[in-house]
Motif scaffolding. Structure first.
Motif, PDB file in Angstrom:
ATOM      1  N   LYS A   1       0.829  -1.201   0.000  1.00  0.00           N
ATOM      2  CA  LYS A   1       0.000   0.000   0.000  1.00  0.00           C
ATOM      3  C   LYS A   1       0.864   1.251   0.000  1.00  0.00           C
ATOM      4  N   GLU A   2       1.925   1.245   0.811  1.00  0.00           N
ATOM      5  CA  GLU A   2       2.844   2.383   0.869  1.00  0.00           C
ATOM      6  C   GLU A   2       3.575   2.560  -0.456  1.00  0.00           C
ATOM      7  N   LEU A   3       3.996   1.459  -1.046  1.00  0.00           N
ATOM      8  CA  LEU A   3       4.741   1.508  -2.307  1.00  0.00           C
ATOM      9  C   LEU A   3       3.887   2.046  -3.452  1.00  0.00           C
ATOM     10  N   PHE A   4       2.656   1.558  -3.554  1.00  0.00           N
ATOM     11  CA  PHE A   4       1.785   1.925  -4.672  1.00  0.00           C
ATOM     12  C   PHE A   4       1.423   3.407  -4.654  1.00  0.00           C
TER      13      PHE A   4
ATOM     14  N   ILE B   1       0.100  -1.158 -13.619  1.00  0.00           N
ATOM     15  CA  ILE B   1      -0.329  -2.166 -14.579  1.00  0.00           C
ATOM     16  C   ILE B   1      -0.433  -3.507 -13.875  1.00  0.00           C
ATOM     17  N   ALA B   2      -1.579  -4.162 -14.017  1.00  0.00           N
ATOM     18  CA  ALA B   2      -1.801  -5.486 -13.452  1.00  0.00           C
ATOM     19  C   ALA B   2      -1.848  -6.514 -14.582  1.00  0.00           C
ATOM     20  N   VAL B   3      -1.591  -7.771 -14.239  1.00  0.00           N
ATOM     21  CA  VAL B   3      -1.671  -8.826 -15.257  1.00  0.00           C
ATOM     22  C   VAL B   3      -3.024  -9.521 -15.234  1.00  0.00           C
ATOM     23  N   SER B   4      -3.915  -9.119 -14.319  1.00  0.00           N
ATOM     24  CA  SER B   4      -5.244  -9.724 -14.266  1.00  0.00           C
ATOM     25  C   SER B   4      -6.248  -8.723 -13.710  1.00  0.00           C
ATOM     26  N   GLU B   5      -7.513  -8.923 -14.046  1.00  0.00           N
ATOM     27  CA  GLU B   5      -8.582  -8.063 -13.537  1.00  0.00           C
ATOM     28  C   GLU B   5      -8.690  -8.167 -12.019  1.00  0.00           C
ATOM     29  N   LYS B   6      -8.468  -9.366 -11.490  1.00  0.00           N
ATOM     30  CA  LYS B   6      -8.547  -9.568 -10.043  1.00  0.00           C
ATOM     31  C   LYS B   6      -7.495  -8.745  -9.324  1.00  0.00           C
ATOM     32  N   ASP B   7      -6.261  -8.754  -9.847  1.00  0.00           N
ATOM     33  CA  ASP B   7      -5.199  -7.965  -9.222  1.00  0.00           C
ATOM     34  C   ASP B   7      -5.504  -6.473  -9.314  1.00  0.00           C
TER      35      ASP B   7
ATOM     36  N   ALA C   1      -8.370  -5.046  -9.379  1.00  0.00           N
ATOM     37  CA  ALA C   1      -9.420  -4.723  -8.410  1.00  0.00           C
ATOM     38  C   ALA C   1      -8.854  -4.582  -7.004  1.00  0.00           C
ATOM     39  N   VAL C   2      -7.882  -5.440  -6.664  1.00  0.00           N
ATOM     40  CA  VAL C   2      -7.229  -5.333  -5.351  1.00  0.00           C
ATOM     41  C   VAL C   2      -6.460  -4.027  -5.245  1.00  0.00           C
TER      42      VAL C   2
ATOM     43  N   THR D   1      -5.381   2.245 -13.318  1.00  0.00           N
ATOM     44  CA  THR D   1      -4.816   0.922 -13.552  1.00  0.00           C
ATOM     45  C   THR D   1      -5.120   0.480 -14.977  1.00  0.00           C
ATOM     46  N   ALA D   2      -4.320  -0.438 -15.448  1.00  0.00           N
ATOM     47  CA  ALA D   2      -4.580  -1.104 -16.720  1.00  0.00           C
ATOM     48  C   ALA D   2      -4.294  -2.578 -16.534  1.00  0.00           C
ATOM     49  N   VAL D   3      -4.988  -3.397 -17.284  1.00  0.00           N
ATOM     50  CA  VAL D   3      -4.737  -4.835 -17.254  1.00  0.00           C
ATOM     51  C   VAL D   3      -4.067  -5.227 -18.561  1.00  0.00           C
ATOM     52  N   VAL D   4      -2.831  -5.670 -18.455  1.00  0.00           N
ATOM     53  CA  VAL D   4      -2.075  -6.166 -19.611  1.00  0.00           C
ATOM     54  C   VAL D   4      -1.635  -7.583 -19.260  1.00  0.00           C
ATOM     55  N   PRO D   5      -2.173  -8.591 -19.929  1.00  0.00           N
ATOM     56  CA  PRO D   5      -1.870  -9.965 -19.524  1.00  0.00           C
ATOM     57  C   PRO D   5      -0.424 -10.341 -19.791  1.00  0.00           C
TER      58      PRO D   5
END
Length: 257
Positions: free
Chosen positions: A30-33, A40-46, A48-49, A59-63
């Protein structure tokens, strides 16, 4: 992953330690982000977290993607009764998955298919995994290999018996690109755009997993159909050029105007 490991731990002291590590990691993330304009996340679930727990606004989702030239299939190398699991064995989800497969699923497989063989491919297997594998003459552990492709090429089936993990599994994408039939737990295949029964076989319970292995060993035509659809999907959605275009689009949104 820390939370998942805690959920699987039987020892109360180990469970408490793992939960403590999970809380520390969440606080650190949380501090880092907070220091970034976009994530950029590799999944929709990530993704959302990242938004719900870490307050990330953009955010963007790039698999994860696959080098489709490097992971080219060679069907002539296939061995009818060979099952392969690949991954770094010093990574907790992989080590747990390999031990789970050997302890729970493999005895059921060889009971119905004594000619079956199993190879675990990946660096730094631990003493417990090595000792477990030695109980079965049909099981081989390679340790570190220079190139995983020859093992994937030889396999009739790739298994992904994971009980924990996050993101998405490169090992599944690579195996599908190489024209392999893949059997995975739900968590192993989560967040990938795969249709169960078309691109991949999904089995959660021990008995179901072993049964699906038996069905594919007995029905090479079904395995061939899975591999055909799986390869096509990789080229359509998970090749590096496709993923790169999505990445560039997100980056372009931060460019000065």
């Amino acid at each position: 992953i820390w939370r998942q490991r805690a959920g699987l731990a039987g020892n109360p002291l180990i469970k408490a330690y793992l939960n403590s590590q999970a809380r520390k990691m969440a606080s650190y993330e949380k501090e880092l982000f907070a220091g970034y304009d976009g994530v950029i996340a590799v999944s929709e679930k990530d993704a959302a977290v990242f938004k719900a727990e870490y307050g990330v606004r953009r955010t963007a989702v790039v698999p994860n993607g696959v080098d489709t030239d490097y992971f080219a299939p060679r069907t002539e190398a296939r061995e009818d009764n060979l099952i392969v699991f690949s991954g770094a064995m010093d990574y907790a989800p992989n080590a747990d998955g390999a031990k789970y497969f050997l302890q729970e699923i493999w005895p059921k497989v060889i009971k119905s298919h004594p000619q079956a063989r199993f190879i675990i491919v990946g660096r730094r297997p631990g003493p417990a995994l090595i000792a477990l594998a030695k109980k079965y003459p049909q099981v081989e552990i390679t340790g570190t290999v220079d190139d995983v492709r020859p093992y994937l090429n030889r396999a009739a089936i790739i298994v992904v018996p994971l009980r924990m993990g996050g993101g998405s599994r490169l090992k599944i994408l690579e195996a599908l690109r190489m024209g392999k039939a893949v059997i995975s737990t739900p968590i192993g295949a989560e967040e990938l755009a795969l249709e169960a029964g078309k691109h991949i076989v999904i089995a959660e319970k021990v008995e179901a997993f072993a049964q699906e292995i038996s069905l594919l060993l007995e029905n090479p035509a079904k395995a061939g159909t899975l591999s055909q659809f799986g390869r096509a999907l990789i080229e359509e959605r998970y090749s590096w050029p496709v993923c790169a275009r999505q990445l560039e689009t997100f980056w372009a949104g931060f460019a000065p105007h």
